[in-house]
Design a protein around this motif. Structure first.
Motif, PDB file in Angstrom:
ATOM      1  N   UNK A  17       0.832  -1.202   0.000  1.00  0.00           N
ATOM      2  CA  UNK A  17       0.000   0.000   0.000  1.00  0.00           C
ATOM      3  C   UNK A  17       0.865   1.249   0.000  1.00  0.00           C
ATOM      4  N   UNK A  18       0.285   2.397  -0.192  1.00  0.00           N
ATOM      5  CA  UNK A  18       1.040   3.647  -0.113  1.00  0.00           C
ATOM      6  C   UNK A  18       1.301   4.032   1.346  1.00  0.00           C
ATOM      7  N   UNK A  19       0.379   3.691   2.198  1.00  0.00           N
ATOM      8  CA  UNK A  19       0.519   3.980   3.625  1.00  0.00           C
ATOM      9  C   UNK A  19       0.089   2.748   4.411  1.00  0.00           C
ATOM     10  N   UNK A  20       0.814   2.493   5.484  1.00  0.00           N
ATOM     11  CA  UNK A  20       0.440   1.374   6.345  1.00  0.00           C
ATOM     12  C   UNK A  20       0.757   1.735   7.785  1.00  0.00           C
ATOM     13  N   UNK A  21      -0.221   1.509   8.652  1.00  0.00           N
ATOM     14  CA  UNK A  21      -0.042   1.735  10.078  1.00  0.00           C
ATOM     15  C   UNK A  21      -0.190   0.385  10.777  1.00  0.00           C
ATOM     16  N   UNK A  22       0.800   0.030  11.568  1.00  0.00           N
ATOM     17  CA  UNK A  22       0.734  -1.233  12.302  1.00  0.00           C
ATOM     18  C   UNK A  22       1.016  -0.965  13.777  1.00  0.00           C
ATOM     19  N   UNK A  23       0.559  -1.871  14.592  1.00  0.00           N
ATOM     20  CA  UNK A  23       0.878  -1.811  16.007  1.00  0.00           C
ATOM     21  C   UNK A  23       2.186  -2.545  16.261  1.00  0.00           C
ATOM     22  N   UNK A  24       2.866  -2.152  17.287  1.00  0.00           N
ATOM     23  CA  UNK A  24       4.129  -2.802  17.646  1.00  0.00           C
ATOM     24  C   UNK A  24       3.918  -4.301  17.794  1.00  0.00           C
ATOM     25  N   UNK A  25       4.795  -5.073  17.145  1.00  0.00           N
ATOM     26  CA  UNK A  25       4.699  -6.524  17.225  1.00  0.00           C
ATOM     27  C   UNK A  25       3.931  -7.174  16.091  1.00  0.00           C
TER      28      UNK A  25
END
Lengths: 113, 114
Positions: B8-16
């Motif tokens: 994707x152009x942007x991706x937000x993930x949580x730690x882990x």
């Protein structure tokens, strides 16, 4: 060890002036030097490039001057325009058959109208 | 010619969590490169493939990062157990092999690890 160095870190010029961006390197095996232009939110785009067998390359308002003995090169942007405001990266590739590039830290250019 | 495509152009993930980034090279290009760009470190080489074979992964962190190129039309960069310090723009480039081998970059994937 930073193999490709760029200066200045940032540069501001007036519209119509010539902007001069400098690059130096340490590895004598580098033989190809592309310059990339990057706008915020975009990937780097090839602007102009030079092989180490040449000492000058021109493309419109953009000129590379190359000094192999001193391991230095510079990008001259003539008649600078506000649309030239971007970050410019000097990159280098060696002649060993490894195709990866080593990038300098970039020069952020701002052209004021 | 659509150029290099990255998703994707942007991706937000949580730690882990795990993040998988995709790259589609320019048709006909046989080399694919991955770079990481941050304000502090600049543009760093990670790894590259030629004719789908891994050639140089000297820039890849030895843990948690892996890259594959299962076919000539796409490559993936996978980051397992993402950490905040993995936050960066991940750039993919492709080139033909031979001649000046100029690399053409995609727009990048901006990864943010919270």
């Amino acid at each position: 060890q930073q193999q490709v160095r760029q200066s200045p870190q940032s540069l501001t010029v007036w519209e119509g002036e010539t902007a001069i961006l400098n690059c130096s390197y340490e590895n004598s095996a580098f033989d190809y030097f592309p310059w990339y232009q990057q706008f915020p939110g975009e990937g780097p785009a090839l602007l102009i490039s030079i092989l180490s067998v040449s000492n000058k390359k021109e493309d419109g308002r953009f000129t590379i001057f190359f000094n192999k003995r001193e391991k230095k090169l510079s990008l001259h942007i003539a008649d600078s325009q506000p649309g030239d405001s971007a970050t410019y990266f000097c990159a280098a590739r060696d002649n060993t058959g490894n195709y990866k590039y080593v990038f300098g830290a970039g020069t952020r250019l701002k052209v004021i109208a | 010619n659509a150029g290099v495509i990255q998703t994707p152009r942007h991706k937000v993930t949580g730690k882990g969590q795990e993040a998988t980034l995709w790259c589609e090279p320019i048709s006909g290009h046989s080399a694919v490169f991955w770079y990481r760009q941050t304000i502090v470190q600049g543009l760093e080489f990670l790894t590259y493939f030629r004719n789908q074979a891994p050639i140089d992964d000297s820039g890849m962190p030895k843990e948690r990062f892996s890259a594959q190129m299962p076919n000539q039309s796409h490559s993936t960069l996978k980051i397992q157990s993402t950490q905040p310090q993995d936050s960066a723009v991940y750039l993919c480039a492709s080139s033909s092999v031979g001649g000046q081998d100029t690399q053409y970059f995609g727009p990048g994937t901006r990864l943010l690890v919270l």
